[in-house]
Motif scaffolding. Sequence first.
Motif, PDB file in Angstrom:
ATOM      1  N   ALA A 155       0.913  -1.219   0.234  1.00 32.27           N
ATOM      2  CA  ALA A 155       0.052  -0.188  -0.060  1.00 32.27           C
ATOM      3  C   ALA A 155       0.907   1.254   0.074  1.00 32.27           C
ATOM      4  CB  ALA A 155      -0.986  -0.013   1.231  1.00 32.27           C
ATOM      5  N   GLU A 156       0.282   2.476  -0.392  1.00 32.22           N
ATOM      6  CA  GLU A 156       1.200   3.679  -0.284  1.00 32.22           C
ATOM      7  C   GLU A 156       0.209   4.801   0.166  1.00 32.22           C
ATOM      8  OE1 GLU A 156       2.739   4.823  -4.052  1.00 32.22           O
ATOM      9  OE2 GLU A 156       0.712   5.514  -4.833  1.00 32.22           O
ATOM     10  N   ASP A 157       0.966   5.929   0.619  1.00 30.82           N
ATOM     11  CA  ASP A 157       0.293   7.107   0.712  1.00 30.82           C
ATOM     12  C   ASP A 157       0.957   8.220   0.071  1.00 30.82           C
ATOM     13  OD1 ASP A 157       2.004   7.535   2.759  1.00 30.82           O
ATOM     14  OD2 ASP A 157       0.847   7.375   4.328  1.00 30.82           O
ATOM     15  N   HIS A 158       0.712   9.440   0.472  1.00 28.85           N
ATOM     16  CA  HIS A 158       1.721  10.410   0.181  1.00 28.85           C
ATOM     17  C   HIS A 158       2.957  10.352   0.420  1.00 28.85           C
ATOM     18  CE1 HIS A 158      -0.225  13.843  -1.767  1.00 28.85           C
ATOM     19  NE2 HIS A 158      -1.489  13.602  -1.230  1.00 28.85           N
ATOM     20  N   LEU A 159       3.471   9.740   1.443  1.00 32.56           N
ATOM     21  CA  LEU A 159       4.791  10.042   2.005  1.00 32.56           C
ATOM     22  C   LEU A 159       5.428   8.701   2.060  1.00 32.56           C
ATOM     23  CD1 LEU A 159       4.193  12.532   4.875  1.00 32.56           C
ATOM     24  CD2 LEU A 159       5.412  12.941   2.814  1.00 32.56           C
ATOM     25  N   CYS A 160       4.882   7.412   1.947  1.00 30.79           N
ATOM     26  CA  CYS A 160       5.420   6.166   1.891  1.00 30.79           C
ATOM     27  C   CYS A 160       4.982   4.981   1.359  1.00 30.79           C
ATOM     28  CB  CYS A 160       6.178   5.941   3.259  1.00 30.79           C
ATOM     29  SG  CYS A 160       4.661   5.360   4.276  1.00 30.79           S
ATOM     30  N   VAL A 161       5.757   3.979   1.127  1.00 30.84           N
ATOM     31  CA  VAL A 161       5.173   2.592   0.673  1.00 30.84           C
ATOM     32  C   VAL A 161       5.470   1.832   1.769  1.00 30.84           C
ATOM     33  CG1 VAL A 161       5.181   0.954  -1.324  1.00 30.84           C
ATOM     34  CG2 VAL A 161       5.909   3.238  -1.722  1.00 30.84           C
ATOM     35  N   TRP A 162       4.228   0.947   2.034  1.00 23.42           N
ATOM     36  CA  TRP A 162       4.687  -0.028   3.090  1.00 23.42           C
ATOM     37  C   TRP A 162       3.757  -1.518   2.655  1.00 23.42           C
ATOM     38  CZ3 TRP A 162       0.873   3.382   3.394  1.00 23.42           C
ATOM     39  CH2 TRP A 162      -0.778   3.029   3.766  1.00 23.42           C
ATOM     40  N   SER A 163       4.140  -2.507   3.672  1.00 23.85           N
ATOM     41  CA  SER A 163       3.645  -3.578   3.276  1.00 23.85           C
ATOM     42  C   SER A 163       2.580  -3.913   4.625  1.00 23.85           C
ATOM     43  CB  SER A 163       4.473  -4.835   3.265  1.00 23.85           C
ATOM     44  OG  SER A 163       3.788  -6.090   3.188  1.00 23.85           O
ATOM     45  N   PRO A 164       1.133  -3.700   4.203  1.00 27.84           N
ATOM     46  CA  PRO A 164       0.270  -4.143   5.424  1.00 27.84           C
ATOM     47  C   PRO A 164       0.302  -5.493   5.832  1.00 27.84           C
ATOM     48  CG  PRO A 164      -0.792  -2.839   3.646  1.00 27.84           C
ATOM     49  CD  PRO A 164       0.512  -3.329   3.067  1.00 27.84           C
ATOM     50  N   ALA A 165       0.747  -6.498   5.058  1.00 29.01           N
ATOM     51  CA  ALA A 165       0.698  -7.849   5.229  1.00 29.01           C
ATOM     52  C   ALA A 165       1.792  -8.095   6.323  1.00 29.01           C
ATOM     53  CB  ALA A 165       0.812  -8.756   4.053  1.00 29.01           C
ATOM     54  N   ASN A 166       2.918  -7.574   6.263  1.00 26.61           N
ATOM     55  CA  ASN A 166       4.066  -7.966   7.260  1.00 26.61           C
ATOM     56  C   ASN A 166       4.516  -6.532   7.922  1.00 26.61           C
ATOM     57  OD1 ASN A 166       5.815  -6.683   5.721  1.00 26.61           O
ATOM     58  ND2 ASN A 166       6.501  -8.308   4.609  1.00 26.61           N
ATOM     59  N   GLY A 167       4.139  -5.640   7.942  1.00 24.81           N
ATOM     60  CA  GLY A 167       4.384  -4.283   8.535  1.00 24.81           C
ATOM     61  C   GLY A 167       5.498  -3.661   8.068  1.00 24.81           C
ATOM     62  N   ALA A 168       6.327  -4.273   6.952  1.00 24.34           N
ATOM     63  CA  ALA A 168       7.585  -3.504   6.724  1.00 24.34           C
ATOM     64  C   ALA A 168       7.361  -2.435   5.861  1.00 24.34           C
ATOM     65  CB  ALA A 168       8.332  -4.500   5.551  1.00 24.34           C
ATOM     66  N   ARG A 169       8.328  -1.358   6.350  1.00 25.51           N
ATOM     67  CA  ARG A 169       8.279  -0.039   5.401  1.00 25.51           C
ATOM     68  C   ARG A 169       9.228  -0.252   4.033  1.00 25.51           C
ATOM     69  NH1 ARG A 169       8.136   5.960   6.747  1.00 25.51           N
ATOM     70  NH2 ARG A 169       6.666   5.978   8.267  1.00 25.51           N
ATOM     71  N   LEU A 170       8.732   0.050   2.835  1.00 23.79           N
ATOM     72  CA  LEU A 170       9.172  -0.247   1.606  1.00 23.79           C
ATOM     73  C   LEU A 170      10.053   0.688   0.940  1.00 23.79           C
ATOM     74  CD1 LEU A 170       6.270  -2.696   0.350  1.00 23.79           C
ATOM     75  CD2 LEU A 170       8.598  -3.281   1.572  1.00 23.79           C
ATOM     76  N   ALA A 171       9.406   1.960   1.286  1.00 23.07           N
ATOM     77  CA  ALA A 171      10.079   3.248   0.533  1.00 23.07           C
ATOM     78  C   ALA A 171       9.573   4.354   1.209  1.00 23.07           C
ATOM     79  CB  ALA A 171       9.930   3.172  -0.707  1.00 23.07           C
ATOM     80  N   LYS A 172      10.542   5.345   1.333  1.00 21.71           N
ATOM     81  CA  LYS A 172       9.944   6.639   1.843  1.00 21.71           C
ATOM     82  C   LYS A 172       9.888   7.816   0.977  1.00 21.71           C
ATOM     83  CE  LYS A 172      13.329   7.028   5.323  1.00 21.71           C
ATOM     84  NZ  LYS A 172      13.617   7.247   6.619  1.00 21.71           N
ATOM     85  N   GLY A 173       9.455   8.861   1.015  1.00 24.67           N
ATOM     86  CA  GLY A 173       9.613  10.151   0.203  1.00 24.67           C
ATOM     87  C   GLY A 173       8.406  10.444  -0.559  1.00 24.67           C
ATOM     88  N   PRO A 174       8.083  11.950  -0.657  1.00 27.52           N
ATOM     89  CA  PRO A 174       6.723  12.095  -1.180  1.00 27.52           C
ATOM     90  C   PRO A 174       6.526  11.892  -2.567  1.00 27.52           C
ATOM     91  CG  PRO A 174       8.171  14.183  -1.142  1.00 27.52           C
ATOM     92  CD  PRO A 174       8.958  12.956  -0.455  1.00 27.52           C
ATOM     93  N   VAL A 175       5.224  11.497  -3.182  1.00 31.51           N
ATOM     94  CA  VAL A 175       4.991  10.927  -4.428  1.00 31.51           C
ATOM     95  C   VAL A 175       5.061  12.490  -5.172  1.00 31.51           C
ATOM     96  CG1 VAL A 175       2.488  10.878  -3.961  1.00 31.51           C
ATOM     97  CG2 VAL A 175       3.312   9.846  -5.931  1.00 31.51           C
ATOM     98  N   ILE A 176       5.399  12.370  -6.537  1.00 32.40           N
ATOM     99  CA  ILE A 176       5.135  13.434  -7.265  1.00 32.40           C
ATOM    100  C   ILE A 176       3.614  13.542  -7.895  1.00 32.40           C
ATOM    101  CG2 ILE A 176       6.106  14.935  -9.154  1.00 32.40           C
ATOM    102  CD1 ILE A 176       8.763  13.995  -8.662  1.00 32.40           C
ATOM    103  N   THR A 177       2.953  14.418  -7.964  1.00 35.01           N
ATOM    104  CA  THR A 177       1.607  14.276  -8.221  1.00 35.01           C
ATOM    105  C   THR A 177       1.202  15.646  -8.800  1.00 35.01           C
ATOM    106  OG1 THR A 177      -0.667  13.358  -8.001  1.00 35.01           O
ATOM    107  CG2 THR A 177       0.249  14.386  -6.337  1.00 35.01           C
ATOM    108  N   TRP A 178       0.190  15.670  -9.880  1.00 32.26           N
ATOM    109  CA  TRP A 178      -0.303  17.051 -10.172  1.00 32.26           C
ATOM    110  C   TRP A 178      -1.742  17.180  -9.741  1.00 32.26           C
ATOM    111  CZ3 TRP A 178       3.303  13.897 -12.253  1.00 32.26           C
ATOM    112  CH2 TRP A 178       4.627  14.496 -12.630  1.00 32.26           C
ATOM    113  N   ALA A 179      -2.109  18.436  -9.648  1.00 28.58           N
ATOM    114  CA  ALA A 179      -3.344  18.931  -9.343  1.00 28.58           C
ATOM    115  C   ALA A 179      -3.865  19.684 -10.455  1.00 28.58           C
ATOM    116  CB  ALA A 179      -3.736  19.644  -8.212  1.00 28.58           C
ATOM    117  N   SER A 180      -5.285  19.591 -10.810  1.00 29.29           N
ATOM    118  CA  SER A 180      -6.004  20.524 -12.016  1.00 29.29           C
ATOM    119  C   SER A 180      -7.292  21.116 -11.542  1.00 29.29           C
ATOM    120  CB  SER A 180      -5.817  19.465 -13.088  1.00 29.29           C
ATOM    121  OG  SER A 180      -6.838  18.415 -12.807  1.00 29.29           O
ATOM    122  N   ARG A 181      -7.572  20.995 -10.252  1.00 27.16           N
ATOM    123  CA  ARG A 181      -8.819  21.281  -9.825  1.00 27.16           C
ATOM    124  C   ARG A 181      -9.088  23.023 -10.052  1.00 27.16           C
ATOM    125  NH1 ARG A 181      -9.760  19.082  -5.286  1.00 27.16           N
ATOM    126  NH2 ARG A 181      -9.502  16.988  -6.195  1.00 27.16           N
TER     127      ARG A 181
END
Length: 242
Positions: A155-181
């Motif tokens: 799973a991931e959120d704005h700031l990190c990627v993790w594994s809910p299955a085993n609790g491991a943190r897999l990557a960190k750092g903000p995702v680059i995304t664009w807004a158009s609203r």
Amino acid sequence: MSDRLLLASIHDVSPRFESEIDRLLGLLAPSVGSRVALLAVPNHWGDAPIMPGSPFAGRLRRWADRGMEIFLHGYFHRDDARHGRTADRIRGRFMTAGEGEFLGLSRDEACRRIAEGRSLLEDVIGRPIDGFVAPAWLYGDEALAALTECQIPIAEDHLCVWSPANGARLAKGPVITWASRTRARAASSLLAAAALRHAPLKVLRVGVHPPDCRHPALVRSIEKTLKLAARDRRPGRYSDLL
Ligand SMILES: [Zn+2]
């Protein structure tokens, strides 16, 4: 080859946005080929279902056959829950225009939607889903517990990627995304992308949305970001992190 990774994803993969998804795939392909995670919504807003046996379902399966990762991305995407906590309500309402479906769900309801969405997508693609990403990257505590209960691999959120299955943190750092609203949001997302694409992160994530391709300035920024990132990064898959 570099051990630094570039992870690209397309959000809101739904029959509703089929032509936008085609454009985004074309935009990403020169930099990442088929190393793209597709975030699929089983029934966007309750009136754009992915129907097994439909042409769109066939395309989703062929994308998976070509090596694209398929993530479950909410069920309806829209936030239709009543939030108990004001802070959550404000976050859901103002940050996402009501798209935070998994912010206010109870654990049971979150589990139910994950199980139903997962079984639909796995039936369509003929293999396990690669993970789950909540709409607008917004998770309530109950939704987080549901992900663990459902043994979601990634799973991931704005700031990190993790594994809910085993609790491991897999990557960190903000995702680059664009807004158009709004113009102001688009402008600030362009600035953020221009800065973040140079960030010395081990894993650089880039997430694009269907409306992005309707704005030439955003398209240019996405192209530039991917081109630059692909120069010294290997386009990868989220499962490479496991
Ligand atoms: Zn989304």
